[in-house]
Scaffold this motif. Structure first.
Motif, PDB file in Angstrom:
ATOM      1  N   PHE A 134       0.832  -1.180   0.000  1.00 32.24           N
ATOM      2  CA  PHE A 134       0.000   0.000   0.000  1.00 32.24           C
ATOM      3  C   PHE A 134       0.875   1.240   0.000  1.00 32.24           C
ATOM      4  CE2 PHE A 134      -3.386  -2.770   1.434  1.00 32.24           C
ATOM      5  CZ  PHE A 134      -4.464  -2.241   0.753  1.00 32.24           C
ATOM      6  N   ILE A 135       0.346   2.288  -0.606  1.00 31.78           N
ATOM      7  CA  ILE A 135       1.050   3.564  -0.670  1.00 31.78           C
ATOM      8  C   ILE A 135       0.227   4.608   0.091  1.00 31.78           C
ATOM      9  CG2 ILE A 135       1.879   5.378  -2.216  1.00 31.78           C
ATOM     10  CD1 ILE A 135       2.062   3.168  -4.382  1.00 31.78           C
ATOM     11  N   PRO A 136       0.820   5.326   1.040  1.00 30.91           N
ATOM     12  CA  PRO A 136       0.079   6.405   1.710  1.00 30.91           C
ATOM     13  C   PRO A 136      -0.326   7.474   0.697  1.00 30.91           C
ATOM     14  CG  PRO A 136       2.118   5.905   2.864  1.00 30.91           C
ATOM     15  CD  PRO A 136       2.164   5.157   1.569  1.00 30.91           C
ATOM     16  N   TYR A 137      -1.515   8.028   0.876  1.00 34.24           N
ATOM     17  CA  TYR A 137      -2.000   9.051  -0.041  1.00 34.24           C
ATOM     18  C   TYR A 137      -2.167  10.366   0.701  1.00 34.24           C
ATOM     19  CZ  TYR A 137      -4.592  11.404  -3.678  1.00 34.24           C
ATOM     20  OH  TYR A 137      -4.982  12.302  -4.644  1.00 34.24           O
ATOM     21  N   LYS A 138      -1.192  11.253   0.595  1.00 35.38           N
ATOM     22  CA  LYS A 138      -1.250  12.615   1.150  1.00 35.38           C
ATOM     23  C   LYS A 138      -1.706  12.654   2.601  1.00 35.38           C
ATOM     24  CE  LYS A 138      -2.172  15.011  -3.182  1.00 35.38           C
ATOM     25  NZ  LYS A 138      -3.006  15.996  -3.831  1.00 35.38           N
ATOM     26  N   LEU A 180      -3.867   1.147  -3.260  1.00 28.52           N
ATOM     27  CA  LEU A 180      -3.180   0.065  -3.943  1.00 28.52           C
ATOM     28  C   LEU A 180      -3.779  -0.070  -5.336  1.00 28.52           C
ATOM     29  CD1 LEU A 180      -1.105  -2.266  -3.671  1.00 28.52           C
ATOM     30  CD2 LEU A 180      -3.019  -3.722  -3.005  1.00 28.52           C
ATOM     31  N   GLY A 181      -2.940  -0.089  -6.347  1.00 24.58           N
ATOM     32  CA  GLY A 181      -3.406  -0.228  -7.720  1.00 24.58           C
ATOM     33  C   GLY A 181      -3.217   1.056  -8.503  1.00 24.58           C
ATOM     34  N   ASP A 182      -3.765   1.052  -9.700  1.00 25.09           N
ATOM     35  CA  ASP A 182      -3.623   2.166 -10.632  1.00 25.09           C
ATOM     36  C   ASP A 182      -4.634   3.266 -10.310  1.00 25.09           C
ATOM     37  OD1 ASP A 182      -3.321   3.893 -12.752  1.00 25.09           O
ATOM     38  OD2 ASP A 182      -3.893   2.429 -14.297  1.00 25.09           O
ATOM     39  N   LEU A 183      -4.150   4.394  -9.818  1.00 22.92           N
ATOM     40  CA  LEU A 183      -5.035   5.497  -9.426  1.00 22.92           C
ATOM     41  C   LEU A 183      -5.725   6.143 -10.622  1.00 22.92           C
ATOM     42  CD1 LEU A 183      -2.978   7.274  -6.620  1.00 22.92           C
ATOM     43  CD2 LEU A 183      -4.649   5.433  -6.426  1.00 22.92           C
ATOM     44  N   ASN A 184      -5.354   5.785 -11.833  1.00 22.39           N
ATOM     45  CA  ASN A 184      -6.029   6.304 -13.028  1.00 22.39           C
ATOM     46  C   ASN A 184      -7.253   5.484 -13.411  1.00 22.39           C
ATOM     47  OD1 ASN A 184      -4.225   8.479 -13.528  1.00 22.39           O
ATOM     48  ND2 ASN A 184      -2.736   6.988 -14.255  1.00 22.39           N
ATOM     49  N   SER A 185      -7.499   4.377 -12.720  1.00 25.32           N
ATOM     50  CA  SER A 185      -8.661   3.544 -13.005  1.00 25.32           C
ATOM     51  C   SER A 185      -9.947   4.330 -12.746  1.00 25.32           C
ATOM     52  CB  SER A 185      -8.652   2.296 -12.119  1.00 25.32           C
ATOM     53  OG  SER A 185      -9.835   1.556 -12.310  1.00 25.32           O
ATOM     54  N   GLU A 186     -10.983   3.999 -13.484  1.00 23.51           N
ATOM     55  CA  GLU A 186     -12.291   4.634 -13.287  1.00 23.51           C
ATOM     56  C   GLU A 186     -13.131   3.898 -12.251  1.00 23.51           C
ATOM     57  OE1 GLU A 186     -13.585   4.676 -17.413  1.00 23.51           O
ATOM     58  OE2 GLU A 186     -13.204   6.824 -17.423  1.00 23.51           O
ATOM     59  N   TYR A 187     -12.560   2.864 -11.648  1.00 23.31           N
ATOM     60  CA  TYR A 187     -13.274   2.026 -10.692  1.00 23.31           C
ATOM     61  C   TYR A 187     -12.504   1.976  -9.382  1.00 23.31           C
ATOM     62  CZ  TYR A 187     -15.547   0.669 -14.985  1.00 23.31           C
ATOM     63  OH  TYR A 187     -16.229   0.703 -16.172  1.00 23.31           O
ATOM     64  N   VAL A 188     -13.251   2.029  -8.261  1.00 23.05           N
ATOM     65  CA  VAL A 188     -12.634   2.106  -6.938  1.00 23.05           C
ATOM     66  C   VAL A 188     -13.366   1.180  -5.979  1.00 23.05           C
ATOM     67  CG1 VAL A 188     -11.994   3.643  -5.038  1.00 23.05           C
ATOM     68  CG2 VAL A 188     -12.168   4.555  -7.349  1.00 23.05           C
ATOM     69  N   HIS A 220      -7.857   1.919   1.223  1.00 20.59           N
ATOM     70  CA  HIS A 220      -8.002   1.341   2.565  1.00 20.59           C
ATOM     71  C   HIS A 220      -8.043   2.468   3.585  1.00 20.59           C
ATOM     72  CE1 HIS A 220      -7.530  -1.150   6.076  1.00 20.59           C
ATOM     73  NE2 HIS A 220      -6.413  -0.518   6.391  1.00 20.59           N
ATOM     74  N   LEU A 221      -9.090   2.466   4.391  1.00 19.50           N
ATOM     75  CA  LEU A 221      -9.244   3.456   5.456  1.00 19.50           C
ATOM     76  C   LEU A 221      -9.126   2.742   6.802  1.00 19.50           C
ATOM     77  CD1 LEU A 221     -12.289   5.404   4.011  1.00 19.50           C
ATOM     78  CD2 LEU A 221      -9.918   6.150   4.044  1.00 19.50           C
ATOM     79  N   PRO A 222      -7.983   2.772   7.441  1.00 22.87           N
ATOM     80  CA  PRO A 222      -7.844   2.102   8.732  1.00 22.87           C
ATOM     81  C   PRO A 222      -8.593   2.798   9.862  1.00 22.87           C
ATOM     82  CG  PRO A 222      -5.795   3.172   8.122  1.00 22.87           C
ATOM     83  CD  PRO A 222      -6.723   3.331   6.973  1.00 22.87           C
ATOM     84  N   ARG A 223      -8.997   4.051   9.626  1.00 22.93           N
ATOM     85  CA  ARG A 223      -9.778   4.801  10.623  1.00 22.93           C
ATOM     86  C   ARG A 223     -11.026   5.340   9.940  1.00 22.93           C
ATOM     87  NH1 ARG A 223      -5.965   9.078  13.370  1.00 22.93           N
ATOM     88  NH2 ARG A 223      -7.885   9.397  14.516  1.00 22.93           N
ATOM     89  N   LEU A 224     -12.160   5.230  10.611  1.00 20.68           N
ATOM     90  CA  LEU A 224     -13.407   5.706  10.020  1.00 20.68           C
ATOM     91  C   LEU A 224     -13.660   7.185  10.297  1.00 20.68           C
ATOM     92  CD1 LEU A 224     -15.885   2.767  10.580  1.00 20.68           C
ATOM     93  CD2 LEU A 224     -14.250   3.171   8.736  1.00 20.68           C
ATOM     94  N   ASN A 225     -13.019   7.718  11.290  1.00 24.78           N
ATOM     95  CA  ASN A 225     -13.202   9.144  11.550  1.00 24.78           C
ATOM     96  C   ASN A 225     -12.164   9.946  10.768  1.00 24.78           C
ATOM     97  OD1 ASN A 225     -11.034   8.310  13.029  1.00 24.78           O
ATOM     98  ND2 ASN A 225     -11.590   9.371  14.898  1.00 24.78           N
ATOM     99  N   LEU A 226     -12.300  11.204  10.774  1.00 21.94           N
ATOM    100  CA  LEU A 226     -11.359  12.122  10.115  1.00 21.94           C
ATOM    101  C   LEU A 226     -11.337  11.988   8.598  1.00 21.94           C
ATOM    102  CD1 LEU A 226      -8.356  11.736  12.597  1.00 21.94           C
ATOM    103  CD2 LEU A 226     -10.165  13.453  12.663  1.00 21.94           C
ATOM    104  N   LEU A 227     -12.459  11.601   7.982  1.00 26.33           N
ATOM    105  CA  LEU A 227     -12.504  11.500   6.521  1.00 26.33           C
ATOM    106  C   LEU A 227     -12.179  12.826   5.854  1.00 26.33           C
ATOM    107  CD1 LEU A 227     -15.550   9.239   5.591  1.00 26.33           C
ATOM    108  CD2 LEU A 227     -13.122   8.718   5.410  1.00 26.33           C
ATOM    109  N   GLU A 228     -12.557  13.933   6.482  1.00 25.89           N
ATOM    110  CA  GLU A 228     -12.325  15.237   5.865  1.00 25.89           C
ATOM    111  C   GLU A 228     -10.844  15.547   5.705  1.00 25.89           C
ATOM    112  OE1 GLU A 228     -12.527  15.730  10.243  1.00 25.89           O
ATOM    113  OE2 GLU A 228     -13.855  14.801   8.802  1.00 25.89           O
ATOM    114  N   GLU A 229      -9.997  14.842   6.423  1.00 24.80           N
ATOM    115  CA  GLU A 229      -8.557  15.077   6.341  1.00 24.80           C
ATOM    116  C   GLU A 229      -7.853  14.111   5.387  1.00 24.80           C
ATOM    117  OE1 GLU A 229      -6.968  15.005  10.278  1.00 24.80           O
ATOM    118  OE2 GLU A 229      -8.428  16.450  11.014  1.00 24.80           O
ATOM    119  N   THR A 230      -8.584  13.292   4.648  1.00 27.11           N
ATOM    120  CA  THR A 230      -7.961  12.229   3.863  1.00 27.11           C
ATOM    121  C   THR A 230      -7.732  12.570   2.405  1.00 27.11           C
ATOM    122  OG1 THR A 230     -10.086  11.264   3.272  1.00 27.11           O
ATOM    123  CG2 THR A 230      -9.004  10.437   5.286  1.00 27.11           C
ATOM    124  N   HIS A 231      -8.291  13.654   1.901  1.00 33.61           N
ATOM    125  CA  HIS A 231      -8.246  13.954   0.473  1.00 33.61           C
ATOM    126  C   HIS A 231      -8.994  12.890  -0.323  1.00 33.61           C
ATOM    127  CE1 HIS A 231      -5.276  17.141   1.136  1.00 33.61           C
ATOM    128  NE2 HIS A 231      -4.665  16.301   1.929  1.00 33.61           N
TER     129      HIS A 231
END
Length: 136
Positions: free
Chosen positions: A1-5, A12-20, A48-59
């Protein structure tokens, strides 16, 4: 997995995909299996969201906006868990939710016994069901 901002959202995977596929907890493994199972044209990337809170800080909006299909996978009832929080997040960020779907436990008391995989199979939290929803 790669951290995202952010320190608590991983991709994980191709971030250019149209499917998530968005997942949390043990179902991230099912999400990865689904990503690997689907053919190239429908191959999603996994958030992958290991925490359900703080979604507004995830981009998260950068990862889900303008996608053809986003499936939220969770070991929870559809109300009050990850899917509800994401719908609230979409509303707050004025993101269209019509292309979002969920695969989760039913909104009723679970009476079956068995291990976790037995429950996933019994309630359709499977690679096959994810693949079918992705194709719709």
């Amino acid at each position: 997995f790669i951290p995202y901002k952010s320190t608590h959202i991983k991709t994980l995977g191709d971030l250019n995909s149209e499917y998530v596929i968005i997942s949390t907890g043990v179902l991230t493994q099912v999400a990865i299996e689904s990503m690997n199972y689907l053919n190239t044209s429908l191959k999603p990337f996994v958030v992958h969201l290991p925490r359900l809170n703080l979604l507004e800080e995830t981009h998260l909006h950068e990862l889900i906006k303008n996608r053809k299909k986003v499936i939220v996978l969770e070991e929870h009832q559809p109300m009050g868990g990850l899917f509800s929080q994401i719908l609230h997040y979409l509303h707050e960020n004025q993101i269209d939710s019509r292309n979002f779907d969920t695969i989760s436990l039913p909104d009723k008391f679970i009476r079956n016994y068995g291990n976790q995989n037995d429950h996933f199979n019994n309630w359709g939290i499977t690679v096959d069901k994810i693949s079918k929803k992705m194709e719709l």
